[in-house]
Scaffold this active site. Structure first.
Site, short mmCIF file in Angstrom:
data_model
loop_
_atom_site.label_atom_id
_atom_site.label_comp_id
_atom_site.label_asym_id
_atom_site.label_seq_id
_atom_site.Cartn_x
_atom_site.Cartn_y
_atom_site.Cartn_z
N HIS B 205 4.37 1.39 6.81
CA HIS B 205 6.29 1.87 6.35
C HIS B 205 6.13 0.60 5.45
O HIS B 205 6.42 -0.86 6.09
CB HIS B 205 6.56 1.92 7.15
N LEU B 207 9.16 -1.13 1.79
CA LEU B 207 9.99 -0.92 0.50
C LEU B 207 9.49 -2.28 0.24
O LEU B 207 8.73 -3.58 0.05
CB LEU B 207 10.99 -1.78 1.19
N GLU B 208 9.30 -1.75 -1.54
CA GLU B 208 8.34 -2.10 -2.26
C GLU B 208 9.11 -2.57 -3.54
O GLU B 208 9.81 -1.45 -4.53
CB GLU B 208 6.99 -2.30 -2.24
N HIS B 334 5.38 14.24 2.57
CA HIS B 334 4.25 14.86 2.79
C HIS B 334 3.86 14.89 4.23
O HIS B 334 2.78 14.67 4.12
CB HIS B 334 3.08 13.38 2.15
N GLY B 384 0.23 3.20 -2.65
CA GLY B 384 -0.91 2.73 -2.39
C GLY B 384 -0.55 0.79 -1.68
O GLY B 384 -0.05 1.29 -1.37
N SER B 385 -1.68 0.47 -1.78
CA SER B 385 -1.54 -0.54 -0.49
C SER B 385 -0.43 -1.71 -1.62
O SER B 385 -0.41 -1.79 -2.65
CB SER B 385 -3.35 -1.31 -0.12
N MET B 386 -0.42 -2.36 -0.45
CA MET B 386 0.68 -4.20 -1.41
C MET B 386 -0.33 -4.87 -2.10
O MET B 386 0.82 -5.46 -3.24
CB MET B 386 1.06 -4.42 -0.73
N HIS B 408 -1.48 11.67 -1.08
CA HIS B 408 -0.41 11.40 -0.56
C HIS B 408 -0.39 9.57 -0.73
O HIS B 408 0.83 8.78 -1.02
CB HIS B 408 -0.06 11.89 0.81
N GLY B 409 -1.24 9.40 -1.09
CA GLY B 409 -1.29 7.53 -1.08
C GLY B 409 -2.76 7.34 -1.10
O GLY B 409 -3.95 8.18 -2.01
#
Lengths: 161, 485
Positions: B205, B207-208, B334, B384-386, B408-409
């Site tokens: 999880h 916040l980006e 999702h 996606g990944s960070m 979803h990812g």
């Protein structure tokens, strides 16, 4: 009491095997293994004063202080479901009381129609800084088992993170 | 005969596992993936999808999305629709984190405007949005207020000043599933959840803070219609769910279903994580109503976090957040099961669609899409990944083949423990900083678990979803700041 992460279950979030000379010990080991994941440790040191979770500045200050001692009694037909419910209690207390608990007295025994567990739990508030912990969503049924071995008992547990 | 002998390639990005593979399969399995993604999937993914194909009342196919990986019960990326009269509902087809989902927020700011205060923004967002183990949220609610919140979802928060009405309009289901019934939720679930509204959690999880660069806009006109209008525009992406409340609802229901599925309903399943009950039975209906409470909790959770994000931006830029253009683009779930109408063999019928690690992606013109987006199709947010970026997609008409569902990812290729052994968190944080990505994490080792190398290529996932007709890309969004739970 021992436990170790498992690598032979592919691509799961966290899996471990726990051991004990008797059922009391293997249940205690499994509890400590879940606690180690919550604290992001690989051993079962019991002192968590230097660790804990981060909450933001509006975080855990308003939480109720956990009861220092609480009694837990569980009854299940199957031994593996008894272990699941026991470990789920740790996740419940982590969220409901913002506290991590250790196990004091613990007894697992047969009763008519199934199994009974009685435990004393001692809690400490989750810290507010320097977090290293990883939240655990659930104890899953995946590979869940408690077996008697030549040396005693072993349990296999997979956690959803 | 082995698994591979029952698989054939239907199309460039579509594979089918025949129902002859396993006794009890009622329908085939269909996997949407290019060759490389398909060959990289663990065999357990197909086994789990085949187990889903054995469940009573399944309609059409047991699907797996391009980001599919091993889950509990259903694979992550698993999709299955059931007849509401003869079929089942299974918590294992929804996930422990009910309504884990994504929210995408536009700003009117550019990267050039945000860069000078990026570190301050990341630090203040980290402090404003509680994360990690446990975690107590911004809202100090009584248990009764929490019961109202889980009945009413995001609009309950907006009515009390935590957002604007547009936020709910631009959320799947309007931010509230109407069938939620707090009376069917246990006190334990209430206790686990009532102080966690507005918290991020941990694991994957986050916040980006992201940037939409012009060269990464696959459809600039659609991007503009969705709110991405400036070069190097800054956006925010949020990934979290229903926290301990949803976990308790799922775990308790799984246990209840284990008790009744054999004794009462005589349903044999191949995996205890697929514990289920007939949807039409009291246990099925009651779980569905409790699950919708958890769905609403997650919508509210993301709503309150959005409110905190707006407050932080206002503090850092000394301007009203709406003047800064902090407007929600969309919010998707999702991890859900929903009653929807779909056309099967030429006839419209109601189905209970389970999506676990899979996103609804309705086609242009469908009525459940907000009016301002209806001609475009439903926005889909793929995290996606960070390290590698994320995507904004749109649903399309060909998606009818999967009950309008897409990925979803990225999907994991490496277990968390393996990732921790493979990647060094401190080094990863330094490398990200050198690339201009500021990261603040509640758990340092958790950082390594979320390294880009632990995930599939999101570009390949999005391309497979496009090639399979499930969704089409609009914009790739690159990270510049990440608050990781």
């Amino acid at each position: 009491m021992p436990f170790a992460p498992l690598d032979d279950i592919p691509a799961v979030d966290a899996a471990f095997r726990a051991w004990g000379a008797d059922l009391n010990e293997v249940f205690r080991s499994a509890w400590n293994a879940v606690r180690a994941v919550l604290l992001d440790r690989e051993d079962d040191r019991e002192d968590d004063r230097d660790t804990g979770a981060v909450a933001g500045e509006l975080g855990s200050s308003a939480r109720n202080a956990p009861d220092p001692l609480r009694k837990l009694e569980l009854h299940e037909r199957e031994l593996d479901y008894l272990l699941l419910e026991f470990l789920q209690e740790q996740l419940y207390l982590k969220d409901a009381e913002a506290a991590l608990y250790t196990v004091g007295e613990l007894t697992v025994e047969r009763e008519a129609g199934g199994w009974r567990l009685v435990a004393e739990l001692e809690g400490r508030p989750i810290g507010q800084a320097g977090a290293q912990g990883v939240d655990v969503k659930a104890v899953t049924l995946d590979h869940l088992g408690v077996q008697q071995t030549a040396e005693g008992w072993e349990a296999t547990v997979v956690l959803d993170l | 005969m082995g698994l591979s002998q029952f698989i054939h390639r239907v199309d460039n990005a579509l594979w089918e596992l025949a129902p002859e593979y396993k006794d009890g399969m009622r329908v085939p399995v269909r996997v949407y993936a290019g060759k490389a993604l398909f060959e990289a999937m663990e065999p357990e993914v197909l086994e789990q999808a085949a187990n889903v194909a054995c469940l009573p009342g399944i309609v059409g196919y047991s699907f797996c999305m391009p980001d599919g990986h091993r889950g509990y019960g259903f694979p992550i990326g698993g999709v299955a629709a059931f007849d509401p009269e003869s079929g089942v509902i299974s918590p294992g087809g929804i996930g422990f984190d009910i309504n884990c989902g994504m929210r995408l927020i536009a700003t009117a700011l550019t990267e050039e405007e945000v860069r000078p205060v990026l570190s301050e923004l990341v630090e203040k967002l980290f402090r404003a949005v509680p994360s990690g183990v446990g975690g107590t949220g911004l809202l100090k609610l009584s248990r009764d207020e929490f019961r109202e919140l889980i009945a009413e979802g995001a609009p309950w928060c907006i009515d009390r000043g935590y957002g604007i009405p547009e936020d709910a309009e631009l959320t799947e289901e309007g931010g509230c599933m109407a069938g939620a019934d707090p009376e069917l939720v246990s006190e334990r679930a209430i206790e686990r959840g009532y102080q966690q509204v507005g918290t991020l959690g941990s694991g994957n999880h986050y916040l980006e803070i992201q940037v939409a660069q012009r060269e990464h806009l696959a459809d600039p006109d659609a991007a503009a219609a969705l709110g991405i209008t400036r070069a190097n525009q800054v956006l925010l992406m949020l990934h979290t769910g229903s926290r301990g409340f949803g976990h308790e609802v799922a775990s308790a229901s799984l246990k209840r279903f284990l008790q009744v599925m054999n004794d009462t309903y005589h349903l044999g399943v191949r995996d205890r994580e697929l514990a289920c009950a007939p949807f039409a039975a009291p246990e099925g209906r009651e779980y569905f109503a409790a699950m919708q409470c958890a769905v609403n909790m997650a919508f509210a959770n993301r709503q309150v976090i959005l409110h905190r994000v707006r407050e932080v931006f206002a503090e850092v830029f000394h301007r009203d957040p709406l003047e800064l253009g902090l407007r929600q683009i969309y919010d998707v779930t999702h991890n859900t099961a929903k009653l929807e109408e779909h056309v099967v063999d030429g006839s419209a019928r109601e189905l209970l669609v389970h999506r676990k690690g899979a996103t609804r992606a309705f086609a242009p013109g469908m009525p459940d899409i907000p009016e301002r987006y209806r001609d475009l199709g439903q926005p889909v947010i793929i995290g996606g990944s960070m390290e590698t970026g994320s995507y904004l997609l749109l649903g399309r008409a060909e998606g009818a083949a999967t009950f309008y569902t897409t990925a979803h990812g990225s999907g994991r290729v490496m277990g968390r423990r393996q990732a921790k052994r493979t990647f060094d968190s401190a080094q990863l944080q330094r490398e990200l900083a050198e690339r201009g990505i500021v990261v603040r994490a509640a758990s340092r080792s958790g950082l390594a678990e979320e390294a880009g190398g632990a995930y599939k290529s999101i570009d390949e996932v999005v391309a497979a979803a496009d090639a399979g007709g499930l969704s089409r890309p609009v914009a790739k969004l690159l990270p510049i700041g990440n608050i990781k739970g």
